[in-house]
Write an enzyme that holds these catalytic residues in place. Structure first.
Site, PDB file in Angstrom:
ATOM      1  N   LYS A  53     -34.087  25.898   9.257  1.00 18.54           N
ATOM      2  CA  LYS A  53     -33.552  24.523   9.252  1.00 18.54           C
ATOM      3  C   LYS A  53     -34.526  23.580   9.962  1.00 18.54           C
ATOM      4  O   LYS A  53     -34.787  22.467   9.501  1.00 18.54           O
ATOM      5  CB  LYS A  53     -32.207  24.463   9.990  1.00 18.54           C
ATOM      6  CG  LYS A  53     -31.051  24.918   9.173  1.00 18.54           C
ATOM      7  CD  LYS A  53     -29.785  24.962  10.025  1.00 18.54           C
ATOM      8  CE  LYS A  53     -28.660  25.572   9.219  1.00 18.54           C
ATOM      9  NZ  LYS A  53     -27.509  25.959  10.031  1.00 18.54           N
ATOM     10  N   GLN A  97     -24.197  26.288  14.920  1.00 22.40           N
ATOM     11  CA  GLN A  97     -24.395  27.478  14.098  1.00 22.40           C
ATOM     12  C   GLN A  97     -23.261  28.482  14.345  1.00 22.40           C
ATOM     13  O   GLN A  97     -22.972  28.837  15.488  1.00 22.40           O
ATOM     14  CB  GLN A  97     -25.765  28.097  14.442  1.00 22.40           C
ATOM     15  CG  GLN A  97     -26.149  29.272  13.577  1.00 22.40           C
ATOM     16  CD  GLN A  97     -26.361  28.895  12.108  1.00 22.40           C
ATOM     17  OE1 GLN A  97     -26.952  27.866  11.801  1.00 22.40           O
ATOM     18  NE2 GLN A  97     -25.854  29.725  11.220  1.00 22.40           N
ATOM     19  N   ASP A 120     -22.033  19.445   8.569  1.00 19.91           N
ATOM     20  CA  ASP A 120     -21.550  20.682   7.949  1.00 19.91           C
ATOM     21  C   ASP A 120     -20.261  20.418   7.168  1.00 19.91           C
ATOM     22  O   ASP A 120     -19.833  21.260   6.382  1.00 19.91           O
ATOM     23  CB  ASP A 120     -21.281  21.746   9.038  1.00 19.91           C
ATOM     24  CG  ASP A 120     -22.220  22.925   8.940  1.00 19.91           C
ATOM     25  OD1 ASP A 120     -22.886  23.067   7.891  1.00 19.91           O
ATOM     26  OD2 ASP A 120     -22.280  23.712   9.898  1.00 19.91           O
TER      27      ASP A 120
END
Ligand code: NDP
Length: 296
Positions: A53, A97, A120
């Site tokens: 990422k 995460q 997200d």
């Protein structure tokens, strides 16, 4: 018959290129979108994913802000960091995460993220917006699935879509997105009766189960579009391993009209959609009009 292989790597690369153009457009106005990624602990798969990422965020011309916290981080410490990032004007997207260590309540953490920075798309407010058809930030992997399906079936209207899996991060949002595309959507799960029969009725089959090669070739309607979200690592000989999806690819490719491979299908789309969401969030927070990255 052999199916068209949907090249997720190439489609993701072209999406990232469009995101980089949009980021350059913002840079010309003095805005560099910032994506903050929080990693708690030392899960090896998460580390690889976060490193990737970071690399792709920089390659798209955006700022990557990394916070790596020890495995024994308390919930209070993590919530305090999120509060700090929520206030930070230079941060447009915040991603925590998953999975998180057991001492941390993931639901509370997702709830703490400012919905305007929730790249997200897991905050209940954004999930609710998706369910009610309001604009908001949409989860990345589900968005990637729909983009891939539309490369081979530009109109999903009226198609029978079966989504196998009902998680909040994949199954449910992908079903909502397909419904928004006017597909007729059925969501299957571990309690579904006659799953093979149900799958055989699907023009579009999305597999998000987490069980290696569970969906067999004879579950697939000839000519169907198959999107395989599963990422399963199988041990091979001599300590080697290989990745397989939730669909038995070698069988399915003989029946389907189009299919995503694993690896190289849905996987690469997730980060590309994350970058797209970061630009979207950066524009929305400044009252700039939305840019459309995906095929209409
Ligand atoms: P979850 O474990 O959260 O959900 C799995 C779903 O599959 C559940 O709804 C479960 O049903 C259903 N299921 C399990 N067994 C069966 C069965 N025998 N028959 C029918 N349904 C079943 O997984 P996720 O949604 O998080 O992930 C699914 C897969 O996608 C995984 O392989 C994961 O690695 C992959 N993934 C890939 C991503 C990417 O490409 N970037 C991102 C996220 C996930 P029930 O609810 O009844 O238990």
């Amino acid at each position: 018959m052999s199916a068209t292989i949907i090249d997720g790597k190439a489609i993701a690369a072209s999406l990232r290129a469009r995101v980089a153009e949009a980021a350059a457009d913002l840079a010309a106005r003095g805005i560099v979108p910032g994506l903050a990624v929080i990693l708690v602990g030392e899960d090896p798969a998460s580390r690889v994913y976060v490193a990737s990422k970071k690399k792709m965020t920089a390659a798209a011309g955006m700022r990557s802000i990394d916070h790596t916290l020890p495995p024994d981080t308390t919930q209070e410490r993590l919530l305090a960091l999120i509060a700090e990032l929520n206030r930070d004007e230079g941060v447009d997207g915040i991603l925590v995460q998953l999975p998180l260590p057991p001492q941390i309540d993931a639901g509370q953490v997702l709830l703490a993220i400012d919905p305007a920075k929730d790249v997200d798309g897991f905050h209940p407010l954004n999930a609710g917006r998706l369910a009610t058809g309001e604009p908001g930030l949409v989860p990345c992997t589900p968005l990637g699935c729909v983009i891939l399906a539309k490369t081979v079936a530009p109109s999903l209207t009226g198609l029978n879509a079966v989504v196998v899996g009902r998680s909040n991060i994949v199954g449910k949002p992908v079903a909502q997105l397909l419904l928004a595309e006017s597909a007729t959507v059925t969501i299957a799960h571990s309690r579904t009766r006659d799953l093979p029969g149900l799958c055989r009725g699907a023009d579009l089959l999305v597999a998000a189960v987490g069980r290696p090669e569970m969906i067999r070739g004879d579950w697939i309607r000839p000519g169907a579009v198959v999107i395989d979200v599963g990422i399963n690592r199988l041990a091979g000989e001599g300590g080697t391993s290989r990745l397989v999806g939730d669909v038995a690819f070698a069988e399915a490719v003989e029946v389907a009209g189009a299919i995503t491979p694993v690896p190289g299908g849905v996987g690469p789309m997730t980060i590309a959609c994350l970058l797209a969401n970061t630009v979207r969030a950066a524009r929305a927070r400044r009252g700039l009009p939305e840019v459309i990255f995906e095929p209409a």
